[in-house]
Design a protein around this motif. Sequence first.
Motif, PDB file in Angstrom:
ATOM      1  N   VAL A   5       0.840  -1.200   0.000  1.00 30.85           N
ATOM      2  CA  VAL A   5       0.000   0.000   0.000  1.00 30.85           C
ATOM      3  C   VAL A   5       0.875   1.250   0.000  1.00 30.85           C
ATOM      4  CG1 VAL A   5      -1.705   1.321   1.310  1.00 30.85           C
ATOM      5  CG2 VAL A   5      -1.922  -1.149   1.130  1.00 30.85           C
ATOM      6  N   ARG A   6       1.914   1.236   0.781  1.00 29.58           N
ATOM      7  CA  ARG A   6       2.819   2.388   0.860  1.00 29.58           C
ATOM      8  C   ARG A   6       3.423   2.703  -0.515  1.00 29.58           C
ATOM      9  NH1 ARG A   6       7.572   2.402   5.126  1.00 29.58           N
ATOM     10  NH2 ARG A   6       6.678   4.246   6.056  1.00 29.58           N
ATOM     11  N   GLU A   7       3.918   1.670  -1.189  1.00 35.27           N
ATOM     12  CA  GLU A   7       4.502   1.846  -2.518  1.00 35.27           C
ATOM     13  C   GLU A   7       3.444   2.308  -3.520  1.00 35.27           C
ATOM     14  OE1 GLU A   7       7.416   1.727  -5.555  1.00 35.27           O
ATOM     15  OE2 GLU A   7       7.626   1.702  -3.379  1.00 35.27           O
ATOM     16  N   VAL A  29      -1.041  -6.015   2.077  1.00 33.91           N
ATOM     17  CA  VAL A  29      -0.957  -5.360   3.376  1.00 33.91           C
ATOM     18  C   VAL A  29      -0.306  -6.357   4.312  1.00 33.91           C
ATOM     19  CG1 VAL A  29      -2.249  -4.429   5.321  1.00 33.91           C
ATOM     20  CG2 VAL A  29      -2.990  -3.935   2.988  1.00 33.91           C
ATOM     21  N   ARG A  30       0.821  -5.968   4.862  1.00 27.81           N
ATOM     22  CA  ARG A  30       1.598  -6.863   5.741  1.00 27.81           C
ATOM     23  C   ARG A  30       1.884  -8.210   5.068  1.00 27.81           C
ATOM     24  NH1 ARG A  30      -2.342  -4.880   9.618  1.00 27.81           N
ATOM     25  NH2 ARG A  30      -1.414  -3.123  10.692  1.00 27.81           N
ATOM     26  N   VAL A  34      -4.594  -8.179  -0.646  1.00 27.16           N
ATOM     27  CA  VAL A  34      -5.904  -7.677  -0.235  1.00 27.16           C
ATOM     28  C   VAL A  34      -6.706  -7.097  -1.406  1.00 27.16           C
ATOM     29  CG1 VAL A  34      -5.221  -7.190   2.138  1.00 27.16           C
ATOM     30  CG2 VAL A  34      -4.960  -5.421   0.392  1.00 27.16           C
ATOM     31  N   ALA A  35      -6.030  -6.763  -2.504  1.00 27.60           N
ATOM     32  CA  ALA A  35      -6.744  -6.164  -3.644  1.00 27.60           C
ATOM     33  C   ALA A  35      -5.963  -6.430  -4.925  1.00 27.60           C
ATOM     34  CB  ALA A  35      -6.908  -4.662  -3.439  1.00 27.60           C
ATOM     35  N   ARG A  36      -6.698  -6.310  -6.027  1.00 25.12           N
ATOM     36  CA  ARG A  36      -6.068  -6.482  -7.340  1.00 25.12           C
ATOM     37  C   ARG A  36      -6.560  -5.368  -8.256  1.00 25.12           C
ATOM     38  NH1 ARG A  36      -7.669 -11.628  -9.016  1.00 25.12           N
ATOM     39  NH2 ARG A  36      -6.017 -12.424  -7.712  1.00 25.12           N
ATOM     40  N   LEU A  37      -5.620  -4.691  -8.890  1.00 27.62           N
ATOM     41  CA  LEU A  37      -5.957  -3.674  -9.883  1.00 27.62           C
ATOM     42  C   LEU A  37      -5.832  -4.327 -11.251  1.00 27.62           C
ATOM     43  CD1 LEU A  37      -3.902  -0.639  -8.513  1.00 27.62           C
ATOM     44  CD2 LEU A  37      -6.321  -1.099  -8.193  1.00 27.62           C
ATOM     45  N   THR A  38      -6.916  -4.281 -12.014  1.00 24.16           N
ATOM     46  CA  THR A  38      -6.908  -4.872 -13.348  1.00 24.16           C
ATOM     47  C   THR A  38      -7.440  -3.852 -14.346  1.00 24.16           C
ATOM     48  OG1 THR A  38      -9.119  -5.786 -13.080  1.00 24.16           O
ATOM     49  CG2 THR A  38      -7.289  -7.211 -12.474  1.00 24.16           C
TER      50      THR A  38
END
Length: 95
Positions: A5-7, A29-30, A34-38
């Motif tokens: 998330v930071r990056e 996250v850690r 947690v998510a995928r951007l497509t």
Amino acid sequence: METSVRELKAHLSEYLRRVAEGEEVTVKVRGKPVARLTPILSPKPEQLENEAVARLDALPWIKAEKRGAVRGSDRPIAWPEDQKPLSEIVAEERE
């Protein structure tokens, strides 16, 4: 491609550009995904046409002829006699 998330926050524009070019980005996250951007793929005109035909085929009052022409149902829905014809309603709305 994977990122934290930071990056992602630090370089959001760059990641969005890569996604727009077709790349997939998994956000962690850690260390856990947690998510995928497509990328959003635009449907082809043939696909849109096939979907429209499928929707029309699902309507019970529309039947396709063998040659692909469309004709009305054998059991049309009767228009109530106490209401204006649809053509009049449309003409009024256009005014």
